[in-house]
Scaffold this active site. Structure first.
Site, short mmCIF file in Angstrom:
data_model
loop_
_atom_site.label_atom_id
_atom_site.label_comp_id
_atom_site.label_asym_id
_atom_site.label_seq_id
_atom_site.Cartn_x
_atom_site.Cartn_y
_atom_site.Cartn_z
N ASP A 188 115.90 68.11 112.95
CA ASP A 188 116.08 67.69 111.56
C ASP A 188 115.30 66.40 111.37
O ASP A 188 114.31 66.17 112.05
CB ASP A 188 117.57 67.53 111.22
CG ASP A 188 117.87 67.87 109.76
OD1 ASP A 188 117.30 67.20 108.89
OD2 ASP A 188 118.67 68.78 109.50
N HIS A 217 111.82 67.13 111.11
CA HIS A 217 111.66 67.27 109.66
C HIS A 217 111.13 65.98 109.04
O HIS A 217 111.21 65.80 107.83
CB HIS A 217 112.99 67.66 109.01
CG HIS A 217 113.45 69.03 109.36
ND1 HIS A 217 114.59 69.59 108.83
CD2 HIS A 217 112.94 69.98 110.18
CE1 HIS A 217 114.76 70.81 109.32
NE2 HIS A 217 113.77 71.06 110.13
#
Length: 360
Positions: A161, A184
């Protein structure tokens, strides 16, 4: 092996050192977690002032069994998400604490976020190594919320993430010399969920590398929120095969059922300086998707050069929607879609009021 534990202050002395050597780990998965114990947290530090957490040890979150819960977002072919219990522990959480330093640790495979700082003041994080597989869900490296005066330096983060995620109520944050990815990227948000009000300001991200990630530097807000994101600078950042190197998304939504809203978190005074490298050709190198009702204003770009990571591809055009700003030096690719109109939004009082409430 340590059970879920809360280290509660205030402590009798400032200057406490919490030393981690060797390897520490939690119970092995949801079935091994003690009954009547929260599955949302593992190691919590509450109302601690002036503590140094350090050491050459390893924090192993043993997250594999948590990632495979049926409720988790599976990303494989024909992957599905099923109902059922979904609580997963944050590895290390600081809550309502101040003057903290965390340095030198290695942490891997957290069930959820690796570090989380809530309602903290004066945080310095440096020389961390955070590593989790790219497909591990919700494993943010460092998340801060309602926290100010933050320094995150000289660290390597590879996870499933955001490397660093900045939530509502954060200001005076400096992120420098981070190697991020696969991940991410580095994100402000998401902000404004469920019509909430959020304010983030005085954020700097500099001298960093983002590689093989879904996003580079991102601001994401939900429709229907309020508040502001202001005075943010992304400077001297290298991108390596990043899918969305520069992105503002004011239509953030986890499903396809989000309806259009008439209010939005204001995005104002955002600068991108000396951001160079390559982008994954599946998405445009720059995307500014701003609210229909509340445009992004005072965006500034200078020395931005982004080329396709795959040979033979033509440089894609940036995407803009209701985005207004200035190009100080020619970019690659050119951002012809950025509007140079005299749009102004009186958000000074709005941001000031939100910040005042946070400080008080």
């Amino acid at each position: 092996m340590l059970q879920s534990t809360i280290f509660a202050g205030p402590c009798k002395t400032v200057g406490l050192v919490f030393q981690i050597d060797g390897t520490i780990m939690p119970p092995n998965g949801p079935d091994s977690w003690p009954r009547n114990t929260s599955k949302r947290q593992w190691l919590v530090f509450y109302r601690v002032n002036g503590m140094l957490m350090q050491g050459g040890g390893l924090v192993d979150g043993k997250g594999e069994k948590w990632w495979n819960l049926p409720c988790k977002p599976h990303k494989g072919i024909n992957g599905t998400t099923m109902p059922g219990p979904c609580d997963s522990p944050v590895a290390i959480r600081f809550f309502m604490s101040s003057n903290l330093t965390v340095k030198g640790l290695k942490i891997k495979n957290s069930p959820q976020f690796h570090f989380r700082f809530d309602a903290c003041h004066g945080v310095r994080v440096e020389s961390l190594t955070i590593k989790t597989p790219a497909q591990s869900p919700n494993t943010d490296g460092i998340h801060i919320e309602n926290t100010n005066n933050v320094q995150i330096y000289n660290s390597f983060i590879s996870n499933g993430d955001d490397c660093v995620s900045i939530g509502a109520g954060c200001y005076d944050v400096d992120i420098t010399n981070i190697t991020c990815g696969p991940s991410h990227g580095i994100s402000i948000g998401s902000l404004g969920v469920n019509h909430s009000r959020a304010c983030v300001s005085n954020i700097t991200v500099s001298e960093s590398v983002i590689q093989h990630s879904d996003n580079g530097v991102r601001i994401k807000t939900w429709q229907g929120g309020s508040g502001c994101v202001s005075k943010v600078e992304f400077r001297n950042i290298s991108m390596e095969a990043v899918r969305n190197p520069i992105i503002i998304d004011q239509y953030y939504c986890l499903t396809k059922n989000c309806s259009n809203q008439t209010s939005a978190v204001v995005i104002n005074d955002i600068s991108y300086v000396n951001i160079k490298g390559s982008y994954d050709v599946r998405s445009p190198p720059m995307s500014f998707a701003c609210s229909d009702s509340t445009p992004c204003i005072n965006l500034t770009l200078a020395q931005v050069e982004l080329q396709p990571a795959t040979r033979g591809h033509v440089v894609a055009n940036p995407y803009c929607w209701n985005a207004h700003g200035t190009i100080l030096a020619q970019t690659i690719p050119p951002v012809y879609c950025l509007e140079e109109t005299n749009v102004t939004i009186d958000n000074t009082n709005l941001c000031g009021q939100v910040l005042k409430q946070i400080i008080m």
